[in-house]
Design a protein around this motif. Structure first.
Motif, PDB file in Angstrom:
ATOM      1  N   ARG A 127      -6.645   7.462   2.746  1.00  0.00           N
ATOM      2  CA  ARG A 127      -5.223   7.668   2.989  1.00  0.00           C
ATOM      3  C   ARG A 127      -4.479   7.114   1.955  1.00  0.00           C
ATOM      4  NH1 ARG A 127      -5.281  12.521   5.534  1.00  0.00           N
ATOM      5  NH2 ARG A 127      -3.344  12.596   5.997  1.00  0.00           N
ATOM      6  N   VAL A 128      -4.959   5.672   1.401  1.00  0.00           N
ATOM      7  CA  VAL A 128      -3.934   4.849   0.647  1.00  0.00           C
ATOM      8  C   VAL A 128      -4.241   5.333  -1.078  1.00  0.00           C
ATOM      9  CG1 VAL A 128      -4.368   2.373  -0.122  1.00  0.00           C
ATOM     10  CG2 VAL A 128      -4.971   2.744   2.211  1.00  0.00           C
ATOM     11  N   LEU A 129      -3.119   5.411  -1.377  1.00  0.00           N
ATOM     12  CA  LEU A 129      -2.989   6.045  -2.946  1.00  0.00           C
ATOM     13  C   LEU A 129      -3.195   4.994  -4.167  1.00  0.00           C
ATOM     14  CD1 LEU A 129      -0.618   8.689  -2.037  1.00  0.00           C
ATOM     15  CD2 LEU A 129      -3.226   8.524  -1.844  1.00  0.00           C
ATOM     16  N   GLU A 130      -2.405   3.533  -3.512  1.00  0.00           N
ATOM     17  CA  GLU A 130      -2.558   2.508  -4.200  1.00  0.00           C
ATOM     18  C   GLU A 130      -2.088   1.292  -3.615  1.00  0.00           C
ATOM     19  OE1 GLU A 130       1.226   2.025  -8.054  1.00  0.00           O
ATOM     20  OE2 GLU A 130       1.616   2.972  -6.257  1.00  0.00           O
ATOM     21  N   ILE A 131      -2.657   0.338  -4.195  1.00  0.00           N
ATOM     22  CA  ILE A 131      -2.509  -0.777  -3.554  1.00  0.00           C
ATOM     23  C   ILE A 131      -2.123  -1.662  -5.456  1.00  0.00           C
ATOM     24  CG2 ILE A 131      -3.933  -1.877  -2.904  1.00  0.00           C
ATOM     25  CD1 ILE A 131      -6.399  -0.823  -2.494  1.00  0.00           C
ATOM     26  N   ARG A 132      -1.078  -2.377  -4.428  1.00  0.00           N
ATOM     27  CA  ARG A 132      -0.719  -3.499  -4.833  1.00  0.00           C
ATOM     28  C   ARG A 132      -1.098  -4.570  -5.003  1.00  0.00           C
ATOM     29  NH1 ARG A 132       5.199  -0.964  -8.360  1.00  0.00           N
ATOM     30  NH2 ARG A 132       4.607   0.684  -8.863  1.00  0.00           N
ATOM     31  N   ALA A 133      -1.344  -5.804  -5.408  1.00  0.00           N
ATOM     32  CA  ALA A 133      -1.716  -7.142  -4.281  1.00  0.00           C
ATOM     33  C   ALA A 133      -0.823  -8.527  -5.342  1.00  0.00           C
ATOM     34  CB  ALA A 133      -3.314  -7.578  -4.336  1.00  0.00           C
ATOM     35  N   LEU A 154       0.980  -1.643  -0.269  1.00  0.00           N
ATOM     36  CA  LEU A 154       0.091  -0.026   0.335  1.00  0.00           C
ATOM     37  C   LEU A 154       0.996   1.409   0.200  1.00  0.00           C
ATOM     38  CD1 LEU A 154      -2.796  -1.090   2.893  1.00  0.00           C
ATOM     39  CD2 LEU A 154      -2.591  -1.617   0.676  1.00  0.00           C
ATOM     40  N   ARG A 155       0.513   2.270  -0.941  1.00  0.00           N
ATOM     41  CA  ARG A 155       1.676   3.354  -0.641  1.00  0.00           C
ATOM     42  C   ARG A 155       0.654   4.140  -0.267  1.00  0.00           C
ATOM     43  NH1 ARG A 155       2.162   7.597  -4.176  1.00  0.00           N
ATOM     44  NH2 ARG A 155       0.512   6.630  -5.895  1.00  0.00           N
ATOM     45  N   CYS A 156       0.564   4.910   0.464  1.00  0.00           N
ATOM     46  CA  CYS A 156      -0.292   5.707   1.115  1.00  0.00           C
ATOM     47  C   CYS A 156       0.371   7.331   1.925  1.00  0.00           C
ATOM     48  CB  CYS A 156      -0.480   5.388   2.614  1.00  0.00           C
ATOM     49  SG  CYS A 156       1.139   4.651   4.224  1.00  0.00           S
ATOM     50  N   VAL A 157      -0.563   8.313   2.356  1.00  0.00           N
ATOM     51  CA  VAL A 157       0.164   9.351   2.637  1.00  0.00           C
ATOM     52  C   VAL A 157       1.509   9.021   4.302  1.00  0.00           C
ATOM     53  CG1 VAL A 157      -0.517  11.337   3.490  1.00  0.00           C
ATOM     54  CG2 VAL A 157      -2.162  10.365   2.074  1.00  0.00           C
ATOM     55  N   PRO A 158       2.680   9.638   4.012  1.00  0.00           N
ATOM     56  CA  PRO A 158       2.484   9.365   5.191  1.00  0.00           C
ATOM     57  C   PRO A 158       2.817   9.519   6.216  1.00  0.00           C
ATOM     58  CG  PRO A 158       4.418  10.679   2.887  1.00  0.00           C
ATOM     59  CD  PRO A 158       2.731  11.144   2.980  1.00  0.00           C
ATOM     60  N   ASP A 159       1.884  10.530   6.782  1.00  0.00           N
ATOM     61  CA  ASP A 159       1.362  10.610   7.872  1.00  0.00           C
ATOM     62  C   ASP A 159       0.836   9.445   8.416  1.00  0.00           C
ATOM     63  OD1 ASP A 159      -0.441  11.525   6.917  1.00  0.00           O
ATOM     64  OD2 ASP A 159      -0.477  13.559   7.432  1.00  0.00           O
ATOM     65  N   SER A 160      -0.281   8.848   7.796  1.00  0.00           N
ATOM     66  CA  SER A 160      -1.095   7.597   8.326  1.00  0.00           C
ATOM     67  C   SER A 160      -0.839   6.101   8.240  1.00  0.00           C
ATOM     68  CB  SER A 160      -2.093   8.170   6.707  1.00  0.00           C
ATOM     69  OG  SER A 160      -1.385   7.622   5.643  1.00  0.00           O
ATOM     70  N   ALA A 161       0.389   6.077   8.070  1.00  0.00           N
ATOM     71  CA  ALA A 161       1.176   5.096   7.711  1.00  0.00           C
ATOM     72  C   ALA A 161       1.297   4.005   8.735  1.00  0.00           C
ATOM     73  CB  ALA A 161       2.328   4.430   7.402  1.00  0.00           C
ATOM     74  N   GLN A 162       1.391   4.080  10.144  1.00  0.00           N
ATOM     75  CA  GLN A 162       1.402   4.009  10.891  1.00  0.00           C
ATOM     76  C   GLN A 162      -0.451   3.369  12.030  1.00  0.00           C
ATOM     77  OE1 GLN A 162       4.407   3.159  13.255  1.00  0.00           O
ATOM     78  NE2 GLN A 162       3.129   1.743  14.157  1.00  0.00           N
ATOM     79  N   ALA A 163      -1.379   5.100  11.337  1.00  0.00           N
ATOM     80  CA  ALA A 163      -2.465   4.109  11.688  1.00  0.00           C
ATOM     81  C   ALA A 163      -2.877   3.540  10.680  1.00  0.00           C
ATOM     82  CB  ALA A 163      -3.001   5.456  11.839  1.00  0.00           C
ATOM     83  N   ILE A 164      -2.723   3.059   9.783  1.00  0.00           N
ATOM     84  CA  ILE A 164      -2.984   1.806   8.822  1.00  0.00           C
ATOM     85  C   ILE A 164      -2.546   1.110   8.868  1.00  0.00           C
ATOM     86  CG2 ILE A 164      -2.807   1.004   6.339  1.00  0.00           C
ATOM     87  CD1 ILE A 164      -3.362   3.950   5.490  1.00  0.00           C
ATOM     88  N   ALA A 165      -0.983   0.675   9.453  1.00  0.00           N
ATOM     89  CA  ALA A 165      -0.950  -0.632   9.462  1.00  0.00           C
ATOM     90  C   ALA A 165      -1.207  -1.229  10.856  1.00  0.00           C
ATOM     91  CB  ALA A 165       1.129  -0.312   9.865  1.00  0.00           C
ATOM     92  N   ASP A 166      -1.683  -0.435  12.064  1.00  0.00           N
ATOM     93  CA  ASP A 166      -1.556  -0.855  13.218  1.00  0.00           C
ATOM     94  C   ASP A 166      -3.062  -1.449  13.356  1.00  0.00           C
ATOM     95  OD1 ASP A 166      -0.192  -0.099  15.345  1.00  0.00           O
ATOM     96  OD2 ASP A 166      -0.819   2.104  15.413  1.00  0.00           O
ATOM     97  N   ALA A 167      -4.264  -0.157  11.715  1.00  0.00           N
ATOM     98  CA  ALA A 167      -5.577  -1.069  12.133  1.00  0.00           C
ATOM     99  C   ALA A 167      -5.413  -2.635  11.360  1.00  0.00           C
ATOM    100  CB  ALA A 167      -6.330  -0.613  11.444  1.00  0.00           C
ATOM    101  N   LEU A 168      -4.463  -3.155  10.201  1.00  0.00           N
ATOM    102  CA  LEU A 168      -4.641  -3.874   9.705  1.00  0.00           C
ATOM    103  C   LEU A 168      -3.969  -5.114  10.622  1.00  0.00           C
ATOM    104  CD1 LEU A 168      -2.895  -2.464   6.401  1.00  0.00           C
ATOM    105  CD2 LEU A 168      -5.072  -4.174   6.944  1.00  0.00           C
ATOM    106  N   ALA A 169      -3.334  -4.212  11.902  1.00  0.00           N
ATOM    107  CA  ALA A 169      -2.372  -5.581  12.617  1.00  0.00           C
ATOM    108  C   ALA A 169      -3.579  -6.209  14.067  1.00  0.00           C
ATOM    109  CB  ALA A 169      -1.657  -4.769  13.565  1.00  0.00           C
ATOM    110  N   LYS A 170      -4.805  -5.660  13.944  1.00  0.00           N
ATOM    111  CA  LYS A 170      -5.766  -5.864  14.498  1.00  0.00           C
ATOM    112  C   LYS A 170      -6.842  -7.169  13.928  1.00  0.00           C
ATOM    113  CE  LYS A 170      -6.221  -1.894  17.285  1.00  0.00           C
ATOM    114  NZ  LYS A 170      -6.329  -0.660  17.468  1.00  0.00           N
ATOM    115  N   ARG A 171      -6.509  -7.509  12.877  1.00  0.00           N
ATOM    116  CA  ARG A 171      -6.720  -8.111  12.241  1.00  0.00           C
ATOM    117  C   ARG A 171      -6.860  -9.082  12.711  1.00  0.00           C
ATOM    118  NH1 ARG A 171     -10.749  -6.630   7.555  1.00  0.00           N
ATOM    119  NH2 ARG A 171     -10.132  -8.977   6.464  1.00  0.00           N
TER     120      ARG A 171
END
Length: 326
Positions: free
Chosen positions: A131-137, A74-91
């Protein structure tokens, strides 16, 4: 490979390696093989847990179970990376998560339990995250190294005789690897603590101790489940890790993947579908060692056409998620 640490020593590395060989071996058995007392092993184990991030947990082997595995970038806005990672980590369906490329990317592995879970993540939640700008799967097609094969084996700190003495006797049963619905309480307990005792597993499942032993042995023998070891590589002198996005010619895919499996820095390597055809994780001491690996052993492999390296700024989740201190 040699360990350099101000906290842990060679015996600690031997203990970590012994746990990768047989994570449920008793402290007495490990002590006998390593030539120390069971009290010493227990004391070192507790210190590794407290100071080295050691966790022993059960992992469902998606490849053996025939389930999807994906790596998402996931390419994302820099100041959002930690919050996105923490949200995913709870899954529960995310297996590892890292923040890479100077904080502009979140890279993670996911093992959806069903096509519905996969579609919900790939087609639903992530595309709607503002705040996710691009997704590569990248879908994993074949594992060359990793999973039940622990990276610490490459340190070669245990002799062949010690490994043989620790390795559990495994007798594969008939039929494919599978997890039955009534295995869930057993696996839930082992996913919390892979060294849970049989009396603890008996209480968690309501089964008899002998039934728990038989079923766990069958699950491990089939490959449906393995007991894995998590620790902080920086505590043993290897703080630098990077994701490698490798493109090979189709004819060289297998030979390059098999070669990567033999390279000391490689902790995981798999063939994938996506914009590149091999993903690998390299763990080294520093950026100079990564350069030496990219320009040397990896760069010399015939059939490699392109390599992109994404150093991890932070690893948010390995096998378990520890909530960040606030």
């Amino acid at each position: 490979m040699e360990m350099e640490s101000d906290i842990f020593d060679g015996l600690d590395l031997q203990l970590l390696d012994a746990l990768e060989v047989n994570a449920r071996a008793s402290f007495a058995r490990i002590g006998e093989v390593l030539g120390v007392s069971d009290q010493t092993v227990a004391r070192r184990y507790r210190r590794l847990c407290a100071e080295g991030g050691l966790r022993v947990v059960a992992v469902r082997d998606a490849e053996r179970l025939g389930q999807d595995q994906w790596t998402l970038r996931l390419r994302c806005v820099p100041d959002s990376a930690q919050a996105i990672a923490d949200a995913l980590a709870k899954r529960p369906d995310t297996s590892w998560i890292g923040i890479a490329s100077g904080g502009t990317e979140v890279v993670f592995g996911t093992r959806p339990r069903s096509p519905g879970d996969r579609d919900d993540l790939l087609l639903g939640k992530l595309p709607r995250t503002p705040r996710v700008l691009e997704i590569r799967a990248h879908q994993m097609l074949h594992r060359f190294y990793g999973g039940p094969s622990g990276w610490l084996r490459k340190f070669r700190v245990l002799t062949h005789e010690q490994v043989a003495a620790l390795r559990p006797e495994v007798v594969a049963g008939p039929g494919p690897a599978r997890i039955a619905p009534d295995d869930e309480p057993l696996l839930a307990a082992l996913e919390r603590d892979g060294r849970a005792t049989y009396p603890e597993l008996q209480r968690a499942t309501g089964r008899s101790e002998s039934a728990v032993k038989r079923r766990l042995a069958a699950l491990l023998a089939s490959g449906a489940v393995y007991i894995d070891v998590e620790y902080l590589s920086e505590t043993i002198g290897y703080p630098f890790a990077a994701m490698l996005w490798i493109t090979t010619t189709p004819a060289a895919l297998t030979s390059v993947g098999e070669a990567l499996a033999t390279h000391d820095p490689i902790a995981h390597a798999a063939a994938t579908a996506g914009s590149c055809n091999i993903l690998a994780t390299a763990v080294v001491r520093n950026s100079a060692d990564l350069y030496a690996y990219l320009s040397g052993p990896l760069g010399r492999l015939e059939g490699v056409q392109h390599v992109e390296a994404s150093p991890f700024l932070r690893r948010v989740k390995q096998l378990t998620y520890r909530r960040p201190a606030r």
